[in-house]
Design a protein around this motif. Structure first.
Motif, PDB file in Angstrom:
ATOM      1  N   SER A   1       5.633 -69.826 -12.033  1.00 54.60           N
ATOM      2  CA  SER A   1       6.208 -71.167 -11.969  1.00 54.60           C
ATOM      3  C   SER A   1       5.357 -72.123 -11.143  1.00 54.60           C
TER       4      SER A   1
ATOM      5  N   ARG B   1      12.193 -69.066  -5.858  1.00 58.28           N
ATOM      6  CA  ARG B   1      12.652 -68.943  -7.241  1.00 58.28           C
ATOM      7  C   ARG B   1      13.786 -69.941  -7.481  1.00 58.28           C
TER       8      ARG B   1
ATOM      9  N   VAL C   1      13.995 -74.174 -13.438  1.00 58.76           N
ATOM     10  CA  VAL C   1      13.191 -75.329 -13.795  1.00 58.76           C
ATOM     11  C   VAL C   1      13.603 -75.781 -15.186  1.00 58.76           C
TER      12      VAL C   1
ATOM     13  N   GLY D   1      11.118 -68.977 -14.414  1.00 57.88           N
ATOM     14  CA  GLY D   1       9.672 -69.056 -14.512  1.00 57.88           C
ATOM     15  C   GLY D   1       9.160 -70.408 -14.939  1.00 57.88           C
ATOM     16  N   GLY D   2      10.029 -71.342 -15.231  1.00 53.82           N
ATOM     17  CA  GLY D   2       9.589 -72.675 -15.609  1.00 53.82           C
ATOM     18  C   GLY D   2       9.368 -72.818 -17.100  1.00 53.82           C
TER      19      GLY D   2
END
Length: 474
Positions: free
Chosen positions: A422, A431, A434, A445-446
């Motif tokens: 990320s 964490r 996103v 993890g985006g």
């Protein structure tokens, strides 16, 4: 006139600065092997277990070092008691040793010998960890390392290398640890596996190595450090035996790598990087007990035999149903047994000792001694390791919870992840969800990872040398 008695006695060894420096350098090389093993194993597991695998090796450095200073060196190399264990009060805490006091019969200080042997003690329990990937509590593993080193490794080291140890006195040849290190660790791995059981999804879900470059890096560093492991075990460089061992280490490792790759090509249709790395380690394991007693041609044969045998052995876990995650049994146990027994065939009688193998006119005598050494260590380590694991499992539990194993042991046991997908950092505090583009659900993890499978969710099993190949399975 009769000569004075003093002229009849051999001169006492004097401290050799050259040998002292040589063994200290070799000690540093052997220390490097444990982080190298961490890289080797760390690359072979899935992303979600990477840090845990690294830590299982690193914690061994801390625990075993402390135990070695407190009492491990005394048990392994102190005054013999019953040919089973040693004990010397001056070795407890390494506090009663003179600054320039020499190790008996050698030209290096006791401190140098102690630190060299320490590095062997450190890496041996770390070898076991590869069989237990993905599923063991870190606290349980740390306690297992402490107990196993105390009741298995330290006594076995005395059997094999300690003055008065029963295998040492019998004449079992183990130049640098085929029985004391590799058979010992491989048998222990098998014993613990039987207690803790298989990973969730073993034999069904893909468990692909997440970083083959990391595996190759680890294997290369192991190969490099192994020269200190093997050549340094002669504790000096005065008579050429260490040089022969150095050469034999290189020759056997190269032969094993080629033999593994040839078997892999015939069996699976491809030359894989994982096979090359695993074959090299198999050769290093096999030559460890044998390299000080054979010629380079013998080392060539030992490496080739071990490469094929270990490549064949890694698939046995599917046939017999035991989950050896990273093939510790297939490589270290089988390679250690093979190398130790092959001493009984290839010992020339002209290197480290006068003992000859079957191919050099020695008959079956040395082979018999090697077999006793191998199978006594194997049986002891297997049984005691299983009992230790059973006690820990019944008291504190050896395995993580099922949901932890599925989601990933790194986050739960270490509050970190190995890779930052990320860009926000790898720690637990970084964490956060996103927003994903185009209406996709938010992910930790985006956006870059949205809509894609996790890096460890596809691919083949991480069994060395047994992974299907696209050309074969298409």
């Amino acid at each position: 006139m009769l000569p004075a008695l003093s002229t009849l006695a051999a001169p006492a060894p004097a401290l050799s600065t050259a040998n002292t420096g040589f063994v200290l350098i070799c000690s540093a090389l052997v220390m490097l092997m444990t982080p190298a093993l961490a890289f080797f194993y760390g690359g072979m597991v899935r992303v979600k277990s990477t840090l845990n695998m690294l830590m299982m090796s690193f914690i061994s450095i801390g625990i075993v070092t402390v135990l070695w200073v407190l009492y491990g060196f005394s048990i392994a190399f102190g005054t013999d008691f019953g040919s089973v264990v040693g004990w010397s009060g001056e070795y407890v805490g390494l506090s009663g040793i003179g600054l320039t006091e020499l190790w008996d019969g050698y030209t290096i200080p006791v401190y140098v010998f102690a630190v060299f042997q320490l590095m062997f003690a450190v890496i041996t329990p770390a070898l076991i960890s590869g069989a237990l990937a993905d599923r063991v509590k870190f606290t349980a593993w740390a306690l297992f390392v402490a107990l196993w080193a105390t009741v298995v490794y330290f006594p076995v080291a005395h059997w094999v290398w300690g003055a008065g140890g029963w295998l040492f006195e019998m004449g079992v040849i183990d130049f640098a640890g085929g029985t004391a290190v590799h058979v010992n660790a491989g048998a222990a791995a098998l014993g613990v596996i039987w207690v803790i059981g298989r990973r969730i999804g073993f034999g069904k879900d893909p468990m692909r190595p997440h970083s083959l470059p990391l595996v190759m890096l680890g294997a290369g560093l192991l190969w490099f450090g192994w020269f200190g492991f093997n050549a340094g075990s002669w504790l000096g460089n005065d008579d050429g035996v260490g040089a022969v061992m150095f050469v034999n280490t290189q020759v056997a490792t190269a032969a094993a790598m080629l033999a593994w790759l040839a078997y892999e090509k015939i069996r699976h249709g491809a030359f894989t990087t994982l096979g090359a790395a695993s074959g090299a380690v198999a050769g290093l394991v096999a030559i460890t007990p044998a390299g000080g007693s054979c010629s380079p041609l013998g080392a060539l044969a030992i490496g080739a035999i071990a490469g094929v045998l270990c490549a064949m052995a890694v698939g046995l876990k599917y046939r017999f149903g035991y989950d050896d995650s990273l093939d510790v049994v297939g490589v270290h146990l089988v390679g250690g047994v093979a190398g130790s027994l092959l001493v009984g065939f290839f010992a020339t009688g002209g290197v480290q000792s006068e003992a000859r193998g079957l191919f050099y006119g020695g008959g079956l005598e040395q082979l018999g001694k090697q077999a006793i050494g191998v199978f006594s260590v194997l049986a002891y380590s297997l049984v005691v390791s299983a009992l230790l694991a059973l006690v820990l499992d019944r008291t504190m539990g050896m395995r993580v919870d099922e949901e932890v194993e599925i989601s990933g042991i790194d986050q739960d046991e270490h509050a970190e992840t190995a890779y930052d997908f990320s860009g926000a950092g790898g720690g637990a505090g970084s964490r956060r969800a996103v927003p994903a583009p185009d209406g996709l659900p938010a992910t930790p993890g985006g956006p870059a990872s949205a809509g894609r499978p996790a890096p460890d969710s596809t691919g083949t099993d991480n069994a060395t040398g047994t992974a299907p190949h696209p050309k074969v399975d298409a």
